[in-house]
Design a protein around this motif. Structure first.
Motif, PDB file in Angstrom:
ATOM      1  N   GLY A  84      18.875  47.029  59.524  1.00 51.61           N
ATOM      2  CA  GLY A  84      19.099  48.278  58.804  1.00 51.61           C
ATOM      3  C   GLY A  84      18.066  48.535  57.730  1.00 51.61           C
ATOM      4  N   SER A  85      18.541  48.766  56.503  1.00 55.39           N
ATOM      5  CA  SER A  85      17.633  49.140  55.411  1.00 55.39           C
ATOM      6  C   SER A  85      17.006  47.943  54.723  1.00 55.39           C
ATOM      7  CB  SER A  85      18.386  49.998  54.380  1.00 55.39           C
ATOM      8  OG  SER A  85      19.513  49.295  53.874  1.00 55.39           O
ATOM      9  N   GLY A  86      17.290  46.711  55.189  1.00 54.55           N
ATOM     10  CA  GLY A  86      16.513  45.572  54.747  1.00 54.55           C
ATOM     11  C   GLY A  86      17.128  44.657  53.713  1.00 54.55           C
ATOM     12  N   HIS A  87      18.440  44.725  53.487  1.00 54.91           N
ATOM     13  CA  HIS A  87      19.062  43.866  52.486  1.00 54.91           C
ATOM     14  C   HIS A  87      18.882  42.375  52.822  1.00 54.91           C
ATOM     15  CE1 HIS A  87      21.107  47.677  51.515  1.00 54.91           C
ATOM     16  NE2 HIS A  87      21.211  47.171  50.299  1.00 54.91           N
ATOM     17  N   PHE A  88      19.051  42.031  54.096  1.00 52.93           N
ATOM     18  CA  PHE A  88      18.931  40.628  54.490  1.00 52.93           C
ATOM     19  C   PHE A  88      17.480  40.149  54.360  1.00 52.93           C
ATOM     20  CE2 PHE A  88      22.632  42.234  56.857  1.00 52.93           C
ATOM     21  CZ  PHE A  88      23.603  41.353  56.404  1.00 52.93           C
ATOM     22  N   THR A  89      16.547  40.976  54.810  1.00 46.33           N
ATOM     23  CA  THR A  89      15.137  40.613  54.717  1.00 46.33           C
ATOM     24  C   THR A  89      14.723  40.405  53.270  1.00 46.33           C
ATOM     25  OG1 THR A  89      14.600  41.825  56.743  1.00 46.33           O
ATOM     26  CG2 THR A  89      12.782  41.365  55.247  1.00 46.33           C
ATOM     27  N   ARG A  90      15.168  41.284  52.388  1.00 40.94           N
ATOM     28  CA  ARG A  90      14.823  41.133  50.971  1.00 40.94           C
ATOM     29  C   ARG A  90      15.383  39.829  50.399  1.00 40.94           C
ATOM     30  NH1 ARG A  90      15.269  46.828  51.056  1.00 40.94           N
ATOM     31  NH2 ARG A  90      17.520  46.779  50.651  1.00 40.94           N
ATOM     32  N   GLU A  91      16.599  39.463  50.804  1.00 41.05           N
ATOM     33  CA  GLU A  91      17.185  38.229  50.298  1.00 41.05           C
ATOM     34  C   GLU A  91      16.412  37.012  50.794  1.00 41.05           C
ATOM     35  OE1 GLU A  91      19.503  35.533  48.295  1.00 41.05           O
ATOM     36  OE2 GLU A  91      19.346  37.712  48.021  1.00 41.05           O
ATOM     37  N   PHE A  92      16.014  37.023  52.058  1.00 41.72           N
ATOM     38  CA  PHE A  92      15.224  35.900  52.570  1.00 41.72           C
ATOM     39  C   PHE A  92      13.871  35.823  51.859  1.00 41.72           C
ATOM     40  CE2 PHE A  92      17.981  36.277  56.466  1.00 41.72           C
ATOM     41  CZ  PHE A  92      18.563  35.026  56.334  1.00 41.72           C
ATOM     42  N   ARG A  93      13.261  36.969  51.604  1.00 43.67           N
ATOM     43  CA  ARG A  93      11.993  36.970  50.877  1.00 43.67           C
ATOM     44  C   ARG A  93      12.190  36.455  49.448  1.00 43.67           C
ATOM     45  NH1 ARG A  93       9.690  42.943  52.679  1.00 43.67           N
ATOM     46  NH2 ARG A  93       9.009  42.364  54.800  1.00 43.67           N
ATOM     47  N   ARG A  94      13.286  36.826  48.829  1.00 39.11           N
ATOM     48  CA  ARG A  94      13.566  36.360  47.468  1.00 39.11           C
ATOM     49  C   ARG A  94      13.638  34.838  47.415  1.00 39.11           C
ATOM     50  NH1 ARG A  94      17.485  34.784  44.154  1.00 39.11           N
ATOM     51  NH2 ARG A  94      19.052  34.677  45.810  1.00 39.11           N
ATOM     52  N   ARG A  95      14.044  34.230  48.532  1.00 42.76           N
ATOM     53  CA  ARG A  95      14.149  32.770  48.604  1.00 42.76           C
ATOM     54  C   ARG A  95      12.859  32.109  49.078  1.00 42.76           C
ATOM     55  NH1 ARG A  95      20.343  31.207  49.885  1.00 42.76           N
ATOM     56  NH2 ARG A  95      21.322  33.064  48.985  1.00 42.76           N
ATOM     57  N   GLY A  96      11.812  32.897  49.207  1.00 42.99           N
ATOM     58  CA  GLY A  96      10.515  32.333  49.549  1.00 42.99           C
ATOM     59  C   GLY A  96      10.150  32.377  51.012  1.00 42.99           C
ATOM     60  N   ALA A  97      10.968  33.013  51.847  1.00 42.16           N
ATOM     61  CA  ALA A  97      10.664  33.100  53.278  1.00 42.16           C
ATOM     62  C   ALA A  97       9.664  34.221  53.549  1.00 42.16           C
ATOM     63  CB  ALA A  97      11.941  33.354  54.075  1.00 42.16           C
ATOM     64  N   HIS A  98       8.986  34.111  54.670  1.00 40.32           N
ATOM     65  CA  HIS A  98       8.170  35.201  55.190  1.00 40.32           C
ATOM     66  C   HIS A  98       9.110  36.043  56.071  1.00 40.32           C
ATOM     67  CE1 HIS A  98       4.695  33.052  53.700  1.00 40.32           C
ATOM     68  NE2 HIS A  98       5.050  31.984  54.397  1.00 40.32           N
ATOM     69  N   GLY A  99       9.715  37.049  55.462  1.00 42.91           N
ATOM     70  CA  GLY A  99      10.737  37.834  56.156  1.00 42.91           C
ATOM     71  C   GLY A  99      10.165  39.089  56.781  1.00 42.91           C
ATOM     72  N   TYR A 100      10.581  39.362  58.021  1.00 45.90           N
ATOM     73  CA  TYR A 100      10.111  40.538  58.758  1.00 45.90           C
ATOM     74  C   TYR A 100      11.317  41.256  59.359  1.00 45.90           C
ATOM     75  CZ  TYR A 100       5.723  38.056  58.275  1.00 45.90           C
ATOM     76  OH  TYR A 100       4.650  37.383  57.769  1.00 45.90           O
ATOM     77  N   LEU A 101      11.357  42.558  59.169  1.00 42.12           N
ATOM     78  CA  LEU A 101      12.487  43.376  59.601  1.00 42.12           C
ATOM     79  C   LEU A 101      12.099  44.221  60.813  1.00 42.12           C
ATOM     80  CD1 LEU A 101      15.281  44.756  59.261  1.00 42.12           C
ATOM     81  CD2 LEU A 101      14.213  46.254  57.565  1.00 42.12           C
ATOM     82  N   PHE A 102      12.944  44.171  61.848  1.00 42.68           N
ATOM     83  CA  PHE A 102      12.771  44.995  63.050  1.00 42.68           C
ATOM     84  C   PHE A 102      14.059  45.774  63.261  1.00 42.68           C
ATOM     85  CE2 PHE A 102       9.905  41.475  63.327  1.00 42.68           C
ATOM     86  CZ  PHE A 102       8.749  42.014  63.856  1.00 42.68           C
ATOM     87  N   GLU A 103      13.961  47.105  63.235  1.00 42.31           N
ATOM     88  CA  GLU A 103      15.134  47.975  63.303  1.00 42.31           C
ATOM     89  C   GLU A 103      14.836  49.152  64.232  1.00 42.31           C
ATOM     90  OE1 GLU A 103      18.331  50.150  63.214  1.00 42.31           O
ATOM     91  OE2 GLU A 103      18.381  48.246  62.127  1.00 42.31           O
TER      92      GLU A 103
END
Length: 241
Positions: free
Chosen positions: A55-74
């Protein structure tokens, strides 16, 4: 919050009740909770986390906040950018055919998407394909016979989808967001568990109720009853070498 616990379940339920009025609080809490669940199995810092249907990226932002290389596909542009601005680095893409090479993700993440795809087995295969050997696949979905299986027109879906949608329109004065067979599908726990357990390319690390406050794994082992009591099935899978 301790998981499982009654306190956690109540907090998530209360946030979910306010989802329409305060989506950032609801999905922010859910994202933190889901990331905690992932990190029980692997630390995400420095890892590649692919969020499919986020969706609008809440999960991706949380993973990035924890230091992950997060990528969103929607796949839905309205879900991707509800306020006119898509999240940084997001990609408009179909979960059946992700624009990714084989085995690029350390963690492939999908929250409450499986019930919105017509072919869940093909969707799962794509999540497995993009996950590296030894990597994790996180899949959670709301099953059809869950009290929330009909989404905004639940629990009246127990009396039939069309009747439930008509009731929703009468009560709210607006058309329902979901239509069975178009953007919402009847996915069941028993067949899903049998499918993932029979796959040669993954092993099931955990199969449990996502929100149940006590013995969340036990409820999924009760044929028939699990279709109602589980509410939302969480699967943690590991890609085989």
């Amino acid at each position: 919050m301790k998981d499982p616990s009654l306190r956690r379940s109540i907090a998530l339920f209360r946030a979910f009740r306010q989802e329409r009025h305060d989506p950032d609080r609801c999905y922010g809490l859910l994202a933190r909770d889901a990331a905690d669940q992932v990190e029980r199995h692997v630390r995400v810092r420095g890892r590649v986390v692919v969020d499919v249907g986020g969706g609008s990226g809440h999960f991706t932002r949380e993973f990035r906040r924890r230091g992950a290389h997060g990528y969103l596909f929607e796949p839905n542009p309205r879900e991707l950018a509800p306020r006119g601005m898509p999240p940084r680095g997001a990609v408009l893409a179909d979960g059946y055919l992700l624009p990714l090479a084989d085995g690029v993700a350390d963690v492939c993440f999908s929250s409450n998407v499986l019930e919105h795809v017509a072919d869940p087995q093909t969707f799962l295969s794509e999540l497995v394909r993009v996950t590296r050997p030894g990597g994790l696949i996180y899949v959670a979905f709301t099953n059809w016979y869950s009290p929330w299986g009909g989404h905004e027109w639940a629990p009246w879906h127990y009396l039939g989808a069309e009747r439930a949608r008509a009731r929703y329109t009468r009560r709210t004065g607006r058309a329902a967001k979901h239509t069975l067979g178009e953007n919402l599908f009847a996915v069941h726990i028993g067949p899903t568990l049998r499918h993932v357990r029979a796959r040669p390319d993954v092993v099931v690390v955990s199969a449990r109720s996502r929100y149940w406050p006590v013995l969340p794994g036990a409820v999924t082992r009760l044929p028939g009853l699990r279709e109602v009591l589980t509410w939302n099935l969480l699967l943690i899978l590991r890609r085989c070498p």
